[in-house]
Design an enzyme around this catalytic site. Structure first.
Site, PDB file in Angstrom:
ATOM      1  N   GLY A 149     -24.813   3.957  -1.319  1.00  0.00           N
ATOM      2  CA  GLY A 149     -25.483   4.578  -2.476  1.00  0.00           C
ATOM      3  C   GLY A 149     -26.256   3.675  -3.168  1.00  0.00           C
ATOM      4  O   GLY A 149     -26.635   4.022  -4.395  1.00  0.00           O
ATOM      5  N   GLY A 181     -17.813   1.465  -0.416  1.00  0.00           N
ATOM      6  CA  GLY A 181     -18.564   2.496  -0.564  1.00  0.00           C
ATOM      7  C   GLY A 181     -20.126   2.526  -1.126  1.00  0.00           C
ATOM      8  O   GLY A 181     -20.937   3.339  -0.859  1.00  0.00           O
ATOM      9  N   TYR A 241       0.754  -1.299  -0.055  1.00  0.00           N
ATOM     10  CA  TYR A 241      -0.089   0.018  -0.021  1.00  0.00           C
ATOM     11  C   TYR A 241       1.024   1.363   0.124  1.00  0.00           C
ATOM     12  O   TYR A 241       1.483   1.461   0.941  1.00  0.00           O
ATOM     13  CB  TYR A 241      -0.979  -0.020   1.124  1.00  0.00           C
ATOM     14  CG  TYR A 241      -2.029  -1.113   1.174  1.00  0.00           C
ATOM     15  CD1 TYR A 241      -2.238  -1.946   0.079  1.00  0.00           C
ATOM     16  CD2 TYR A 241      -2.518  -1.233   2.304  1.00  0.00           C
ATOM     17  CE1 TYR A 241      -3.143  -3.073   0.121  1.00  0.00           C
ATOM     18  CE2 TYR A 241      -3.659  -2.509   2.526  1.00  0.00           C
ATOM     19  CZ  TYR A 241      -3.915  -3.198   1.285  1.00  0.00           C
ATOM     20  OH  TYR A 241      -4.648  -4.180   1.524  1.00  0.00           O
ATOM     21  N   SER A 243     -13.100  -5.076   1.702  1.00  0.00           N
ATOM     22  CA  SER A 243     -14.300  -4.325   0.946  1.00  0.00           C
ATOM     23  C   SER A 243     -15.563  -4.543   1.321  1.00  0.00           C
ATOM     24  O   SER A 243     -16.419  -4.994   0.728  1.00  0.00           O
ATOM     25  CB  SER A 243     -14.004  -4.490  -0.501  1.00  0.00           C
ATOM     26  OG  SER A 243     -12.656  -4.195  -1.033  1.00  0.00           O
ATOM     27  N   PRO A 244     -15.651  -4.443   3.135  1.00  0.00           N
ATOM     28  CA  PRO A 244     -17.016  -4.929   3.441  1.00  0.00           C
ATOM     29  C   PRO A 244     -18.185  -4.187   3.026  1.00  0.00           C
ATOM     30  O   PRO A 244     -19.271  -4.357   3.232  1.00  0.00           O
ATOM     31  CB  PRO A 244     -16.497  -5.082   4.841  1.00  0.00           C
ATOM     32  CG  PRO A 244     -15.461  -3.847   5.116  1.00  0.00           C
ATOM     33  CD  PRO A 244     -14.727  -3.915   3.800  1.00  0.00           C
ATOM     34  N   ILE A 245     -17.799  -2.939   2.589  1.00  0.00           N
ATOM     35  CA  ILE A 245     -19.349  -2.238   2.147  1.00  0.00           C
ATOM     36  C   ILE A 245     -19.106  -1.788   0.771  1.00  0.00           C
ATOM     37  O   ILE A 245     -19.357  -0.871   0.276  1.00  0.00           O
ATOM     38  CB  ILE A 245     -19.343  -0.889   3.035  1.00  0.00           C
ATOM     39  CG1 ILE A 245     -17.695   0.048   3.214  1.00  0.00           C
ATOM     40  CG2 ILE A 245     -19.815  -1.182   4.514  1.00  0.00           C
ATOM     41  CD1 ILE A 245     -18.029   1.315   3.954  1.00  0.00           C
ATOM     42  N   ALA A 246     -18.471  -2.814  -0.018  1.00  0.00           N
ATOM     43  CA  ALA A 246     -18.442  -2.742  -1.350  1.00  0.00           C
ATOM     44  C   ALA A 246     -17.945  -1.298  -2.019  1.00  0.00           C
ATOM     45  O   ALA A 246     -18.229  -0.689  -2.856  1.00  0.00           O
ATOM     46  CB  ALA A 246     -19.829  -2.764  -1.930  1.00  0.00           C
TER      47      ALA A 246
HETATM   48  N1  LIG Z   1      -6.195  -8.297   1.145  1.00  0.00           N
HETATM   49  C1  LIG Z   1      -6.577  -7.420  -0.223  1.00  0.00           C
HETATM   50  O1  LIG Z   1      -6.089  -7.921  -1.310  1.00  0.00           O
HETATM   51  C2  LIG Z   1      -7.185  -6.294  -0.069  1.00  0.00           C
HETATM   52  C3  LIG Z   1      -7.813  -5.662  -1.096  1.00  0.00           C
HETATM   53  C4  LIG Z   1      -8.620  -4.477  -1.072  1.00  0.00           C
HETATM   54  C5  LIG Z   1      -8.808  -3.782   0.173  1.00  0.00           C
HETATM   55  N2  LIG Z   1      -8.098  -4.573   1.428  1.00  0.00           N
HETATM   56  C6  LIG Z   1      -8.326  -3.959   2.783  1.00  0.00           C
HETATM   57  O2  LIG Z   1      -9.501  -3.734   3.383  1.00  0.00           O
HETATM   58  C7  LIG Z   1      -9.883  -2.539   3.534  1.00  0.00           C
HETATM   59  C8  LIG Z   1     -11.245  -2.096   2.923  1.00  0.00           C
HETATM   60  O3  LIG Z   1     -11.416  -2.279   1.848  1.00  0.00           O
HETATM   61  P1  LIG Z   1     -11.818  -1.145   0.662  1.00  0.00           P
HETATM   62  O4  LIG Z   1     -11.166   0.119   0.819  1.00  0.00           O
HETATM   63  O5  LIG Z   1     -11.423  -1.916  -0.748  1.00  0.00           O
HETATM   64  O6  LIG Z   1     -13.203  -1.055   0.869  1.00  0.00           O
HETATM   65  P2  LIG Z   1     -14.665  -0.405   1.682  1.00  0.00           P
HETATM   66  O7  LIG Z   1     -13.913  -0.478   3.134  1.00  0.00           O
HETATM   67  O8  LIG Z   1     -15.654  -1.625   1.438  1.00  0.00           O
HETATM   68  O9  LIG Z   1     -14.817   0.848   1.221  1.00  0.00           O
HETATM   69  C9  LIG Z   1     -14.169   2.163   1.348  1.00  0.00           C
HETATM   70  C10 LIG Z   1     -14.667   3.120   0.821  1.00  0.00           C
HETATM   71  O10 LIG Z   1     -16.101   3.441   1.171  1.00  0.00           O
HETATM   72  C11 LIG Z   1     -15.908   4.950   1.799  1.00  0.00           C
HETATM   73  N3  LIG Z   1     -16.792   4.623   3.354  1.00  0.00           N
HETATM   74  C12 LIG Z   1     -16.355   4.221   4.538  1.00  0.00           C
HETATM   75  N4  LIG Z   1     -17.207   4.195   5.163  1.00  0.00           N
HETATM   76  C13 LIG Z   1     -18.388   4.827   4.592  1.00  0.00           C
HETATM   77  C14 LIG Z   1     -19.852   4.828   5.021  1.00  0.00           C
HETATM   78  N5  LIG Z   1     -19.945   4.801   6.183  1.00  0.00           N
HETATM   79  N6  LIG Z   1     -20.596   5.493   4.334  1.00  0.00           N
HETATM   80  C15 LIG Z   1     -20.102   5.607   2.763  1.00  0.00           C
HETATM   81  N7  LIG Z   1     -18.951   5.430   2.370  1.00  0.00           N
HETATM   82  C16 LIG Z   1     -18.118   4.957   3.162  1.00  0.00           C
HETATM   83  C17 LIG Z   1     -14.749   5.315   2.100  1.00  0.00           C
HETATM   84  O11 LIG Z   1     -14.631   6.688   1.865  1.00  0.00           O
HETATM   85  P3  LIG Z   1     -13.532   7.612   2.833  1.00  0.00           P
HETATM   86  O12 LIG Z   1     -12.267   6.983   2.575  1.00  0.00           O
HETATM   87  O13 LIG Z   1     -13.715   8.785   2.017  1.00  0.00           O
HETATM   88  O14 LIG Z   1     -14.148   7.529   4.127  1.00  0.00           O
HETATM   89  C18 LIG Z   1     -14.048   4.492   0.918  1.00  0.00           C
HETATM   90  O15 LIG Z   1     -13.912   5.203  -0.335  1.00  0.00           O
HETATM   91  C19 LIG Z   1      -8.721  -1.712   2.766  1.00  0.00           C
HETATM   92  O16 LIG Z   1      -8.287  -0.714   3.694  1.00  0.00           O
HETATM   93  C20 LIG Z   1      -7.690  -2.911   2.822  1.00  0.00           C
HETATM   94  O17 LIG Z   1      -7.008  -2.892   4.160  1.00  0.00           O
HETATM   95  C21 LIG Z   1      -7.273  -5.835   1.230  1.00  0.00           C
END
Ligand SMILES: NC(=O)c1ccc[n+]([C@@H]2O[C@H](COP(=O)([O-])OP(=O)(O)OC[C@H]3O[C@@H](n4cnc5c(N)ncnc54)[C@H](OP(=O)(O)O)[C@@H]3O)[C@@H](O)[C@H]2O)c1
Length: 252
Positions: free
Chosen positions: A181, A177, A32, A172-175
Site C-alpha cells: 500500500g 503489509g 506468541y 516483518s519483511p513486507i513492513a
Molecule cells: N523476532 C521478533 O522479534 C519478531 C517480531 C515481529 C515478527 N516476527 C516474525 O516475523 C513474521 C512476519 O512479521 P510481521 O507479521 O511483523 O510482518 P510482515 O510479514 O511484514 O507483514 C504481515 C502483514 O502483512 C499482511 N500481508 C501478508 N502478505 C501480504 C501481501 N501479499 N499483500 C498485502 N499484505 C500482506 C498480513 O495480512 P494477513 O495476515 O491478513 O494476510 C499481515 O497483516 C511473524 O509472523 C513472526 O514470525 C518476529
C-alpha cells in the site's frame, strides 16, 4: 483437526497452503498468543512434520539455564514434537548472563531436542558474545527486522552475519503489509516499474529483493490465502542485479 482449535481453522489452512506451495519454514515463539501459536503450528504440520523446518523462540525473561530447559520442554509439548529445527533467543536480556543461556542451548542440542541454535534482535556485538559462550556449536541465525523500508541492519549486523556465516532471518519483511500500500513517491514508482517488468506484485519484488541478498531468508506472515499465494510467488525467480541496485538506491 482438533475441535478445540475450531477458531484457528483459517490460520491452519493458511499454513498448510504455504507448505503445499513450497514454503517450508515456520517461525513461532512461546510468547506468541501465550504459547497458542505453537499449538496451531502443531495442528498444521501434524502429518508432515519432518518436511518442515520449525523454528521457535524462548522469551527474554526465561533465559536462565533452568528456564531455557523448561521453556523448551513446554514448547515441544505444545508443538507435539520431539525436536525443533531452530531454537532462538527471542530478545537479548542484559540482566541474565548469556553463558547460562547458551550452556542450556548446547545441552538441548546434545539431547536431540534442538537441531540449531539462533538468536533474535541481537546486535553484532551481542551475536559475537553468544557465539563466544558456545563451546561446540555455531550460532546458526539471527532474526531481525529487515525490509526495503527498514534497512538499518545493513550497516553493521548484515556484514557481520555474512562474514560469520550466520543466516539473517528477516522479520516483518513486507513492513507489516505496508509495501503493497506504499504511496506514489518516486521510490514506489520505481518499485512499480520493476514489478511491471517482471509481471510480479510490489510485495513479490520486495521479498525477492530480500532473498537475493547473501545469507538472508524472509518470513512473511499471512493469514489471508490470497496473500499466502502471492508471497509464495516471490520465490523461484530472481531480480537482475541492475534492478536490485535500483531498489537499493530508491529505498536508501
Ligand atoms: N523476532 C521478533 O522479534 C519478531 C517480531 C515481529 C515478527 N516476527 C516474525 O516475523 C513474521 C512476519 O512479521 P510481521 O507479521 O511483523 O510482518 P510482515 O510479514 O511484514 O507483514 C504481515 C502483514 O502483512 C499482511 N500481508 C501478508 N502478505 C501480504 C501481501 N501479499 N499483500 C498485502 N499484505 C500482506 C498480513 O495480512 P494477513 O495476515 O491478513 O494476510 C499481515 O497483516 C511473524 O509472523 C513472526 O514470525 C518476529
Amino acid at each position: 483437526m482438533s475441535r478445540h482449535l475450531g477458531g484457528e481453522d483459517r490460520q491452519v489452512q493458511a499454513l498448510r497452503l504455504g507448505l503445499e506451495l513450497g514454503m517450508c519454514f515456520i517461525d513461532t515463539a512461546e510468547m506468541y498468543a501465550s504459547g497458542h501459536s505453537e499449538e496451531v503450528v502443531a495442528v498444521a504440520v501434524e502429518k508432515d512434520r519432518d518436511s518442515v523446518f520449525i523454528a521457535t523462540k524462548v522469551s527474554p525473561q526465561n533465559l536462565s539455564y533452568e528456564h531455557v530447559l523448561r521453556s523448551c520442554e513446554s514448547s515441544l509439548k505444545r508443538l507435539k514434537m520431539n525436536y525443533v529445527d531452530l531454537y532462538q533467543v527471542h530478545w537479548p536480556n542484559p540482566s541474565i548472563p548469556i553463558g547460562g543461556t547458551m550452556k542450556a542451548m548446547e545441552k538441548l542440542v546434545g539431547e536431540g531436542k534442538v537441531r540449531e541454535i539462533g538468536v533474535s534482535n541481537f546486535s553484532a556485538r551481542q551475536t559475537r558474545e553468544a557465539q563466544e559462550a558456545l563451546s561446540r556449536k555455531a550460532i546458526a541465525s539471527n532474526q531481525v527486522e529487515y525490509s526495503l523500508t527498514e534497512r538499518s541492519i545493513e550497516e553493521e549486523l548484515l556484514p557481520y552475519c555474512v562474514k560469520e556465516h550466520v543466516t539473517l532471518i528477516a522479520y516483518s519483511p513486507i513492513a507489516r503489509g505496508q509495501i503493497s500500500g506504499g504511496g506514489r513517491e518516486c521510490r514506489w514508482r520505481i518499485l512499480d516499474s520493476i514489478a511491471k517488468k517482471y509481471e510480479k506484485t510490489r510485495t513479490q519484488v520486495a521479498l525477492n529483493w530480500l532473498i537475493c541478498r547473501e545469507q538472508v531468508v524472509a518470513i512473511p506472515k499471512a493469514a489471508n490465502l490470497d496473500h499466502v499465494k502471492e508471497n509464495a510467488g516471490a520465490a523461484g525467480w530472481r531480480l537482475k542485479n541492475e534492478d536490485q541496485v535500483a531498489l537499493n538506491k530508491a529505498f536508501t
